[in-house]
Enzyme design. Structure first.
Site, PDB file in Angstrom:
ATOM      1  N   THR A  29       0.981  -1.345  -0.189  1.00 43.38           N
ATOM      2  CA  THR A  29       0.206  -0.032   0.009  1.00 43.38           C
ATOM      3  C   THR A  29       0.482   1.264   0.163  1.00 43.38           C
ATOM      4  O   THR A  29       1.465   1.033   0.307  1.00 43.38           O
ATOM      5  CB  THR A  29      -0.780  -0.184   1.403  1.00 43.38           C
ATOM      6  OG1 THR A  29      -1.804  -1.944   1.340  1.00 43.38           O
ATOM      7  CG2 THR A  29      -1.367   0.791   1.059  1.00 43.38           C
TER       8      THR A  29
ATOM      9  N   THR B  84      -4.065   1.769  -2.120  1.00 41.62           N
ATOM     10  CA  THR B  84      -3.655   0.027  -2.445  1.00 41.62           C
ATOM     11  C   THR B  84      -4.525  -0.323  -3.889  1.00 41.62           C
ATOM     12  O   THR B  84      -5.542   0.010  -3.957  1.00 41.62           O
ATOM     13  CB  THR B  84      -4.085  -0.724  -1.155  1.00 41.62           C
ATOM     14  OG1 THR B  84      -3.877  -1.903  -0.942  1.00 41.62           O
ATOM     15  CG2 THR B  84      -5.716  -0.482  -0.967  1.00 41.62           C
TER      16      THR B  84
ATOM     17  N   ASP C 118      -9.372  -9.133   0.530  1.00 45.87           N
ATOM     18  CA  ASP C 118      -9.273  -8.155   1.453  1.00 45.87           C
ATOM     19  C   ASP C 118     -10.961  -8.374   1.760  1.00 45.87           C
ATOM     20  O   ASP C 118     -11.249  -8.524   3.107  1.00 45.87           O
ATOM     21  CB  ASP C 118      -9.758  -6.866   1.465  1.00 45.87           C
ATOM     22  CG  ASP C 118      -8.231  -6.325   1.381  1.00 45.87           C
ATOM     23  OD1 ASP C 118      -7.744  -7.067   1.672  1.00 45.87           O
ATOM     24  OD2 ASP C 118      -8.200  -4.941   1.600  1.00 45.87           O
TER      25      ASP C 118
ATOM     26  N   SER D 253     -10.556  -3.312   4.841  1.00 47.37           N
ATOM     27  CA  SER D 253      -9.659  -3.002   4.281  1.00 47.37           C
ATOM     28  C   SER D 253      -9.573  -2.864   5.925  1.00 47.37           C
ATOM     29  O   SER D 253     -10.389  -2.668   7.161  1.00 47.37           O
ATOM     30  CB  SER D 253      -9.291  -1.831   3.537  1.00 47.37           C
ATOM     31  OG  SER D 253      -8.473  -1.019   4.170  1.00 47.37           O
ATOM     32  N   SER D 254      -7.932  -1.881   6.493  1.00 44.55           N
ATOM     33  CA  SER D 254      -6.689  -1.844   7.759  1.00 44.55           C
ATOM     34  C   SER D 254      -6.483  -0.361   7.681  1.00 44.55           C
ATOM     35  O   SER D 254      -5.387  -0.196   7.978  1.00 44.55           O
ATOM     36  CB  SER D 254      -6.314  -2.940   7.711  1.00 44.55           C
ATOM     37  OG  SER D 254      -6.696  -4.373   8.337  1.00 44.55           O
TER      38      SER D 254
ATOM     39  N   GLY E  94       0.792  -1.193   4.886  1.00 42.23           N
ATOM     40  CA  GLY E  94       1.405  -2.201   6.116  1.00 42.23           C
ATOM     41  C   GLY E  94       0.039  -3.161   5.920  1.00 42.23           C
ATOM     42  O   GLY E  94       0.474  -4.782   7.419  1.00 42.23           O
ATOM     43  N   GLY E  95      -0.557  -3.440   5.841  1.00 42.29           N
ATOM     44  CA  GLY E  95      -1.857  -4.683   5.797  1.00 42.29           C
ATOM     45  C   GLY E  95      -2.466  -4.674   6.462  1.00 42.29           C
ATOM     46  O   GLY E  95      -2.763  -3.477   7.002  1.00 42.29           O
TER      47      GLY E  95
END
Length: 385
Positions: A209, A227, A249, A273-274, A294-295
């Site tokens: 991302t 992302t 995701d 999403s995060s 960073g996921g």
């Protein structure tokens, strides 16, 4: 990633000209993308959804060798952008505002900080194993709630207010009393006027991302995370740009232990999403702008940076560069620069793994002047004039 990039002719020609990966110093030209940008500049977004660009996207997805997709012209034509209210939660003297569902970032960061509010992290300091026990288990509790409740609120009821309710978080914070790691964590039961009977989602998020934080001369502040999921998305190129593989995701299981999963894939639904683009305000004015790639670790990266700045008195560059300790699902991931804390954390009962954690934090403090901080772990810089 040469092997997967080589699967598709257009992608192979761009990234592996003559069958050889690009090297530092090579000149990379992308006239197809230049044409795409000119089209969007002159005609607006419509060609992307209903015009020639849309037709090429559909053709590329449906014709992907080995894994053809089902995307249709109608899918693109009916897409709409949703403007959503930010999710805000108190922390110390600040209001922490971030992105709400379908991202889990704003809610989960807010929960972590809310559970830590009763603790005197400032007195403990960044070198205290006890501080990181509190942070780690608060994160685990927040991730337990995230796994059960967070999803696209257009499709499932999400108890955002219940999850961030101070009384609920104070009750969850009582679980942090003690000296050792929590042996196990479970989702809580936030106030909610719908059924709470959701199953836990197992979703594999890929940490590739980008983030940018901007404050302009007029005081406008932007925190933007973007992302295409994996580093090269779906490895499919259309008109000079890569297509995403954001479907990963979603949870592709629909039920767990007899319970429906909130983040299960569905037509028209946006995946969880995060991403956690965040702005802190004090007395209604922005004072800190930050975010990271960073996921699912984004949440821990952002929460750590806020704590370092707000509790430990670090400037933004120090807060961004502070070694990461991230606990999402029970295992504590610790950067080598913080390995001195590993024996104490292990003695508390944590499974600990020392490894690199590739964040890409960018932060700006807004005070008498602007102070910028850029993550030393990857490309990026703080720049102003």
């Amino acid at each position: 990633d040469a092997g997967r990039l080589a699967r598709f002719e257009t992608t192979r020609a761009y990234f592996l000209p003559g069958g050889t990966p690009l090297r530092a110093g090579d000149t990379l030209r992308n006239p197809a993308y230049a044409d795409t940008l000119r089209t969007l500049a002159q005609e607006g977004p419509e060609p992307f959804y209903t015009g020639g660009i849309a037709a090429d996207i559909v053709e590329t997805v449906r014709g992907a060798e080995g894994n053809p997709g089902l995307l249709s012209p109608t899918d693109l034509a009916i897409y709409t952008v949703r403007e959503r209210a930010p999710v805000c939660a108190p922390y110390r003297v600040y209001e922490v505002c971030g992105m709400g569902p379908p991202s889990s970032g704003g809610v989960t960061v807010g929960q972590i900080l809310g559970m830590l509010a009763p603790s005197d992290l400032a007195a403990l300091g960044p070198d205290s194993p006890e501080a990181w026990r509190l942070i780690g288990d608060a994160s685990r509790l927040a991730f337990a709630d995230r796994g059960r409740y967070l999803a696209d609120s257009d499709f499932v009821p999400v108890p955002v207010h219940g999850l961030l309710d101070p009384a609920y978080l104070a009750d969850r914070a009582r679980l942090l009393r003690g000296d050792d790691a929590l042996p196990e964590v479970a989702p809580g039961a936030p106030e909610f006027d719908h059924a709470l009977d959701w199953g836990r989602a197992e979703t594999f998020e890929r940490p590739s991302t980008s983030h940018v934080s901007i404050v302009d001369a007029q005081g406008n502040a932007l925190s933007m995370t973007t992302t295409i999921e994996n580093a090269f998305g779906a490895r499919l190129m259309v008109r000079g740009f890569l297509l995403n593989n954001e479907l990963t995701d979603f949870s592709f299981a629909t039920h767990a232990d007899g319970r429906a999963i909130a983040n299960a894939v569905a037509p028209g639904k946006r995946p969880r999403s995060s991403m956690a683009p965040t702005i802190l305000r004090r007395d209604g004015r922005p004072v800190l702008v930050l975010g990271s790639p960073g996921g699912s670790a984004i949440i821990g990266f952002v929460a750590k940076t806020i704590i370092a700045w707000a509790d430990w008195g670090m400037d933004v560059q120090q807060a961004v560069a502070l070694p990461h300790l991230v606990n999402r699902f029970g295992r504590y991931d610790v950067e080598p620069a913080a390995s001195r804390l590993v024996p104490a954390l292990a003695a508390m009962g944590y499974e600990v793994e020392t490894r690199a954690l590739t964040s890409g934090l960018h932060a700006i403090e807004i005070g008498a002047r602007l102070e910028g901080g850029a993550d030393p772990r990857r490309e990026g810089l703080a720049h102003g004039e």
